[in-house]
Design a protein around this motif. Structure first.
Motif, mmCIF file in Angstrom:
data_model
loop_
_atom_site.group_PDB
_atom_site.id
_atom_site.type_symbol
_atom_site.label_atom_id
_atom_site.label_comp_id
_atom_site.label_asym_id
_atom_site.label_seq_id
_atom_site.Cartn_x
_atom_site.Cartn_y
_atom_site.Cartn_z
ATOM 1 N N THR A 15 0.869 -1.171 0.000
ATOM 2 C CA THR A 15 0.000 0.000 0.000
ATOM 3 C C THR A 15 0.905 1.220 0.000
ATOM 4 N N THR A 16 0.535 2.222 -0.778
ATOM 5 C CA THR A 16 1.386 3.417 -0.822
ATOM 6 C C THR A 16 0.628 4.644 -1.283
ATOM 7 N N HIS A 17 1.144 5.794 -0.811
ATOM 8 C CA HIS A 17 0.686 7.099 -1.285
ATOM 9 C C HIS A 17 1.655 7.657 -2.313
ATOM 10 N N ASP A 18 2.796 6.970 -2.472
ATOM 11 C CA ASP A 18 3.897 7.545 -3.238
ATOM 12 C C ASP A 18 3.633 7.411 -4.736
ATOM 13 N N GLU A 19 2.999 8.460 -5.294
ATOM 14 C CA GLU A 19 2.578 8.365 -6.704
ATOM 15 C C GLU A 19 3.764 8.284 -7.655
ATOM 16 N N MET A 20 4.868 8.926 -7.257
ATOM 17 C CA MET A 20 6.028 8.912 -8.142
ATOM 18 C C MET A 20 6.555 7.477 -8.299
ATOM 19 N N ILE A 21 6.686 6.775 -7.164
ATOM 20 C CA ILE A 21 7.175 5.389 -7.213
ATOM 21 C C ILE A 21 6.204 4.535 -8.036
ATOM 22 N N VAL A 22 4.920 4.734 -7.811
ATOM 23 C CA VAL A 22 3.928 3.927 -8.538
ATOM 24 C C VAL A 22 4.045 4.189 -10.045
ATOM 25 N N ARG A 23 4.290 5.465 -10.409
ATOM 26 C CA ARG A 23 4.443 5.791 -11.839
ATOM 27 C C ARG A 23 5.710 5.175 -12.409
ATOM 28 N N GLN A 24 6.788 5.211 -11.607
ATOM 29 C CA GLN A 24 8.092 4.743 -12.112
ATOM 30 C C GLN A 24 8.152 3.230 -12.282
ATOM 31 N N LEU A 25 7.485 2.507 -11.393
ATOM 32 C CA LEU A 25 7.595 1.050 -11.428
ATOM 33 C C LEU A 25 6.398 0.471 -12.171
ATOM 34 N N ASP A 26 6.705 -0.411 -13.084
ATOM 35 C CA ASP A 26 5.662 -0.887 -13.988
ATOM 36 C C ASP A 26 4.959 -2.120 -13.417
ATOM 37 N N TYR A 27 4.273 -1.933 -12.294
ATOM 38 C CA TYR A 27 3.543 -3.047 -11.689
ATOM 39 C C TYR A 27 2.044 -2.740 -11.687
ATOM 40 N N PRO A 28 1.216 -3.767 -11.596
ATOM 41 C CA PRO A 28 -0.225 -3.525 -11.534
ATOM 42 C C PRO A 28 -0.615 -2.671 -10.316
ATOM 43 N N VAL A 29 -1.656 -1.870 -10.503
ATOM 44 C CA VAL A 29 -2.113 -0.958 -9.448
ATOM 45 C C VAL A 29 -3.622 -1.093 -9.288
ATOM 46 N N VAL A 30 -4.058 -1.224 -8.045
ATOM 47 C CA VAL A 30 -5.497 -1.095 -7.761
ATOM 48 C C VAL A 30 -5.663 0.088 -6.806
ATOM 49 N N GLN A 31 -6.872 0.635 -6.806
ATOM 50 C CA GLN A 31 -7.129 1.757 -5.905
ATOM 51 C C GLN A 31 -8.374 1.452 -5.075
ATOM 52 N N ILE A 32 -8.299 1.817 -3.784
ATOM 53 C CA ILE A 32 -9.505 1.726 -2.955
ATOM 54 C C ILE A 32 -10.063 3.145 -2.821
ATOM 55 N N ARG A 33 -11.326 3.276 -3.184
ATOM 56 C CA ARG A 33 -11.989 4.578 -3.167
ATOM 57 C C ARG A 33 -13.429 4.345 -2.737
ATOM 58 N N ASP A 34 -13.894 5.136 -1.804
ATOM 59 C CA ASP A 34 -15.276 4.971 -1.319
ATOM 60 C C ASP A 34 -15.541 3.512 -0.955
ATOM 61 N N SER A 35 -14.592 2.881 -0.285
ATOM 62 C CA SER A 35 -14.692 1.499 0.221
ATOM 63 C C SER A 35 -14.638 0.426 -0.865
ATOM 64 N N ARG A 36 -14.487 0.811 -2.119
ATOM 65 C CA ARG A 36 -14.483 -0.192 -3.191
ATOM 66 C C ARG A 36 -13.141 -0.222 -3.917
ATOM 67 N N LEU A 37 -12.895 -1.365 -4.553
ATOM 68 C CA LEU A 37 -11.600 -1.575 -5.217
ATOM 69 C C LEU A 37 -11.749 -1.375 -6.727
ATOM 70 N N TYR A 38 -10.821 -0.598 -7.305
ATOM 71 C CA TYR A 38 -10.840 -0.353 -8.748
ATOM 72 C C TYR A 38 -9.498 -0.737 -9.349
ATOM 73 N N ASN A 39 -9.563 -1.317 -10.539
ATOM 74 C CA ASN A 39 -8.355 -1.656 -11.277
ATOM 75 C C ASN A 39 -7.834 -0.418 -11.959
ATOM 76 N N ILE A 40 -6.589 -0.022 -11.685
ATOM 77 C CA ILE A 40 -6.059 1.211 -12.288
ATOM 78 C C ILE A 40 -5.078 0.887 -13.404
#
Ligand code: ADP
Length: 272
Positions: free
Chosen positions: A246-271
């Motif tokens: 789990t991370t807030h670090d958007e730069m790391i998430v952008r730099q590393l080419d791994y799958p990302v999901v997001q939890i928003r309003d209690s639900r999970l979304y594929n990003i």
């Protein structure tokens, strides 16, 4: 491959109980992974090529006893060797999801299988046994202040009944893997934040768990230290450990080419 499955699809993918994994070679491979991790596309294959999911989450919802709704209708499947980022605003439910994966919180409804075992049903010794197969790291490291780095890391192996000889074999390999071989006798207060987090990674993986959960592991670190921590997480993933961060670090998430999901309003979304 990471997939957010419908409950119907989940039933098909639900894992069967599997024989205990051989953990011996992983510690040697950890030691060999001294160089920087390879780009995702060049990573070596996972330790166990079995297609059975290591994590299967089906229709999970969680409302805390005080009435706070944290998660709703979460479905997610991870295979062995996957690396997944879980992002989302503060209070979205990221920690709650990780806590359910290692059995610290129970869902209000739904099922979670870890390596074929339904963690939501396990208690006592059986839960403790499964937890030994899951490494966890936290934003605030959670090292024991009055123990040295070596003692913090060895403590896990002592608790799991490893022999002195095996502890002496694993400890230097693991400390070397996180670059702390020269700081084994320091206390946590004598280390930088980045070093403390690397010690906590060593503690999490010294028992060679197939699954590593990291809850905001770089939340207290500057850019350089954060990059070092992610470099180690990538190394561990490249030798077959499934990693969920789990991370807030958007730069790391952008730099590393791994799958990302997001939890928003209690639900999970594929990003990604
Ligand atoms: P995140 O990790 O995304 O910041 P959390 O999983 O910590 O979010 O929290 C999700 C929601 O659940 C928040 O509204 C939080 O206040 C609430 N929450 C977390 N832990 C508890 C608890 N033990 N009791 C009641 N509410 C909680």
């Amino acid at each position: 491959m990471i997939s957010i499955l419908s409950p119907k699809a989940f039933k098909k993918a639900a894992p069967k109980p599997r024989r205990r994994e051989a953990t011996q070679p992983l510690v040697e491979r950890m030691a060999e992974a001294q160089t920087h991790a390879q780009p995702t596309s060049q990573q070596s294959p996972p330790a166990d090529p079995s297609p059975a999911p290591i994590i299967s989450i089906s229709q999970i919802s969680k409302t805390y006893p005080n009435g706070t709704p944290a998660l709703q209708d979460i479905n997610l499947t991870l295979n062995k060797g996957d690396f997944l980022f879980i992002t989302g605003p503060s209070g979205a439910g990221k920690s709650t999801l990780l806590k359910m994966l290692y059995g610290q919180e129970r869902p209000t409804s739904g099922h979670i299988h870890i390596n074929g075992q339904e963690i939501t049903r396990l208690k006592g010794n059986r839960l403790a046994m499964l937890r030994r197969r899951i490494g966890v790291i936290f934003q605030d490291y959670k090292l024991i202040p009055r123990r040295t780095v070596a003692e913090n890391v060895a403590f896990v192996l002592h608790a799991q009944g490893y022999s002195r000889k095996e502890i002496d074999r694993r400890l230097p390999l693991t400390l070397k893997m996180v670059g702390l071989q020269d700081k084994a006798n320091r206390f946590p207060s004598q280390l930088s934040g980045g070093e403390q987090q690397r010690a906590s990674i060593a503690r999490a993986v010294v028992g060679t768990p197939p699954l590593l959960l990291a809850d905001e592991p770089t939340g207290n670190l500057d850019g350089d230290n954060a990059r070092q921590v992610f470099s180690i997480l990538r190394k561990l993933n490249s030798i077959g450990i499934t990693v969920v961060v789990t991370t807030h670090d958007e730069m790391i998430v952008r730099q590393l080419d791994y799958p990302v999901v997001q939890i928003r309003d209690s639900r999970l979304y594929n990003i990604r």
